[in-house]
Design a protein around this motif. Sequence first.
Motif, PDB file in Angstrom:
ATOM      1  N   LEU A  68      32.533  37.703  34.699  1.00 46.63           N
ATOM      2  CA  LEU A  68      32.955  37.271  36.028  1.00 46.63           C
ATOM      3  C   LEU A  68      32.058  37.922  37.074  1.00 46.63           C
ATOM      4  O   LEU A  68      32.176  39.112  37.354  1.00 46.63           O
ATOM      5  CB  LEU A  68      34.420  37.655  36.265  1.00 46.63           C
ATOM      6  N   ASP A  69      31.140  37.136  37.594  1.00 44.70           N
ATOM      7  CA  ASP A  69      30.173  37.650  38.550  1.00 44.70           C
ATOM      8  C   ASP A  69      30.669  37.460  39.979  1.00 44.70           C
ATOM      9  O   ASP A  69      31.149  36.393  40.336  1.00 44.70           O
ATOM     10  CB  ASP A  69      28.833  36.927  38.380  1.00 44.70           C
ATOM     11  N   GLY A  70      30.525  38.500  40.782  1.00 45.83           N
ATOM     12  CA  GLY A  70      30.741  38.343  42.214  1.00 45.83           C
ATOM     13  C   GLY A  70      32.000  38.964  42.774  1.00 45.83           C
ATOM     14  O   GLY A  70      32.044  39.310  43.945  1.00 45.83           O
TER      15      GLY A  70
ATOM     16  N   LEU B  78      33.711  30.619  43.437  1.00 47.25           N
ATOM     17  CA  LEU B  78      34.396  30.997  44.671  1.00 47.25           C
ATOM     18  C   LEU B  78      33.596  32.052  45.435  1.00 47.25           C
ATOM     19  O   LEU B  78      33.465  31.990  46.659  1.00 47.25           O
ATOM     20  CB  LEU B  78      35.798  31.522  44.354  1.00 47.25           C
ATOM     21  N   CYS B  79      33.054  33.021  44.699  1.00 48.70           N
ATOM     22  CA  CYS B  79      32.240  34.057  45.339  1.00 48.70           C
ATOM     23  C   CYS B  79      30.969  33.458  45.940  1.00 48.70           C
ATOM     24  O   CYS B  79      30.467  33.951  46.959  1.00 48.70           O
ATOM     25  CB  CYS B  79      31.873  35.140  44.324  1.00 48.70           C
TER      26      CYS B  79
ATOM     27  N   ILE C  67      37.065  39.739  47.489  1.00 46.03           N
ATOM     28  CA  ILE C  67      37.867  39.135  46.424  1.00 46.03           C
ATOM     29  C   ILE C  67      38.249  40.183  45.385  1.00 46.03           C
ATOM     30  O   ILE C  67      37.397  40.892  44.851  1.00 46.03           O
ATOM     31  CB  ILE C  67      37.097  37.982  45.750  1.00 46.03           C
ATOM     32  N   THR C  68      39.526  40.280  45.129  1.00 45.93           N
ATOM     33  CA  THR C  68      40.055  41.161  44.096  1.00 45.93           C
ATOM     34  C   THR C  68      40.670  40.308  42.995  1.00 45.93           C
ATOM     35  O   THR C  68      41.487  39.424  43.274  1.00 45.93           O
ATOM     36  CB  THR C  68      41.133  42.104  44.673  1.00 45.93           C
TER      37      THR C  68
ATOM     38  N   ARG D 211      40.479  38.646  52.958  1.00 49.85           N
ATOM     39  CA  ARG D 211      40.737  39.427  51.756  1.00 49.85           C
ATOM     40  C   ARG D 211      41.633  38.573  50.858  1.00 49.85           C
ATOM     41  O   ARG D 211      42.788  38.310  51.196  1.00 49.85           O
ATOM     42  CB  ARG D 211      41.446  40.735  52.103  1.00 49.85           C
ATOM     43  N   VAL D 212      41.062  38.131  49.738  1.00 51.31           N
ATOM     44  CA  VAL D 212      41.768  37.199  48.854  1.00 51.31           C
ATOM     45  C   VAL D 212      41.965  37.849  47.496  1.00 51.31           C
ATOM     46  O   VAL D 212      41.008  38.357  46.893  1.00 51.31           O
ATOM     47  CB  VAL D 212      40.980  35.883  48.711  1.00 51.31           C
ATOM     48  N   HIS D 213      43.201  37.838  47.017  1.00 55.81           N
ATOM     49  CA  HIS D 213      43.502  38.322  45.677  1.00 55.81           C
ATOM     50  C   HIS D 213      43.678  37.123  44.752  1.00 55.81           C
ATOM     51  O   HIS D 213      44.288  36.116  45.141  1.00 55.81           O
ATOM     52  CB  HIS D 213      44.771  39.170  45.687  1.00 55.81           C
ATOM     53  N   VAL D 214      43.144  37.244  43.534  1.00 55.95           N
ATOM     54  CA  VAL D 214      43.267  36.186  42.537  1.00 55.95           C
ATOM     55  C   VAL D 214      43.992  36.765  41.334  1.00 55.95           C
ATOM     56  O   VAL D 214      43.488  37.688  40.673  1.00 55.95           O
ATOM     57  CB  VAL D 214      41.889  35.636  42.115  1.00 55.95           C
ATOM     58  N   ASN D 215      45.172  36.247  41.050  1.00 56.76           N
ATOM     59  CA  ASN D 215      45.968  36.737  39.927  1.00 56.76           C
ATOM     60  C   ASN D 215      45.724  35.856  38.705  1.00 56.76           C
ATOM     61  O   ASN D 215      46.113  34.693  38.679  1.00 56.76           O
ATOM     62  CB  ASN D 215      47.460  36.740  40.279  1.00 56.76           C
ATOM     63  N   ALA D 216      45.054  36.433  37.700  1.00 61.14           N
ATOM     64  CA  ALA D 216      44.773  35.697  36.460  1.00 61.14           C
ATOM     65  C   ALA D 216      45.397  36.384  35.259  1.00 61.14           C
ATOM     66  O   ALA D 216      44.975  36.153  34.123  1.00 61.14           O
ATOM     67  CB  ALA D 216      43.261  35.566  36.265  1.00 61.14           C
TER      68      ALA D 216
END
Length: 380
Positions: free
Chosen positions: A49-51, A28-29, A37-38, A4-9
């Motif tokens: 943003l697909d995926g 990445l997806c 991925i969140t 479970r990966v969070h991406v802060n943008a």
Amino acid sequence: MTLRVHVNAVGITMGGGATHLAQFIPALCKVRPDWEITLYSGDATLFKLDGANRIEWVRSGGLRRLAWDSYFADRRAVQLGADAVLYLANYGPLFPRVPALIYQRNALFFDRSWLEGRKVRERAEAWLRRMLAFAQLRRAAVVITPSAAMAHFLGDWRVSPQKVPVAVVPHGIDLDRFSFQTRKRSEPIRIVSLGHGCAHKDQALLIDMMEILLARGCDAMLEMTVDDRDAPEYVARLRRQVGEARLGDRVMFVGRVDPVGFLAGADIAVLASLTESFGFPVAEAMASGIPVVASSIPAFCELLGENGWFFDAGDAAGAAARVIEVLAAPRDEFERRRSAALRRVEGMSWEHNASLVAHLIEQYAEDARRPGRWQSTRTR
């Protein structure tokens, strides 16, 4: 490994950050389809943003963003059971409880050569931002930079957290969109410059360069992707500069455009930046088969190698001389450099970039599962 990966943008809205985000998330997806991925964005509607399994909108700007990056993003990751958080916008948590991988790519606050020429107020702001960034980087699992040049900028300060791992992961480009073509030179010569209007991009030098080229009898036109929304006061000065030099029919501000269409049919790309951490416009021009005339800043030299035509940053006469060199270059030398430039970018796909970042995430997520391991890694 399923993670479970969070991406802060949060905070990314334009420029190189937006280019990175829009390409990186789908890649990445694709390379890790089993991950959950969140994505956290200040305005998710800005990007296709697909995926990603979930995209959450977070209010950004000022103290809200500072609070989110420094504390609430990590708190949310704990609540949702995240294995790692990837922070794409230069800042991260002060006391992370989930492994924090922080992308640091803002050269404006770390490049000494750029800061030396700034006003006292700007240097003071840079100091504050640098100290905050170092406080956050000090507890990161790993710091990711898009170039060795940016890694050097970080390590060049005495208070930099020298013991925190730094991984250089060059950005990618969409090689399927930027096609390498052999072109016939146009008349007038079409010179282009990608990049939003900003003082560190030094578009003012390009206008001075055009005056010199025209005075030397070079029939050329300059197109810049400068928009009035970028930095209004700076862009207004550029427009006044064009008017005072009477270059209205030779210098065009085309605004924010698709770089693929913009580069199509260009003869020369000129980039005059005083500092950068990577250089998307350079890579995109290289992939399009366009000769690149660039300021000799570390990031551009690293990206181009011996395949560009360089001038000293701030030297308009030098830039004009390099443009004339390109126009006069023997055909075999010209093609050799273009082909070599293409070979340098052929491996720079977004899938490759995402794979390298995914490997780092897996490494530190696995490390965190071992009792005491991550704690010792981030404080040594």
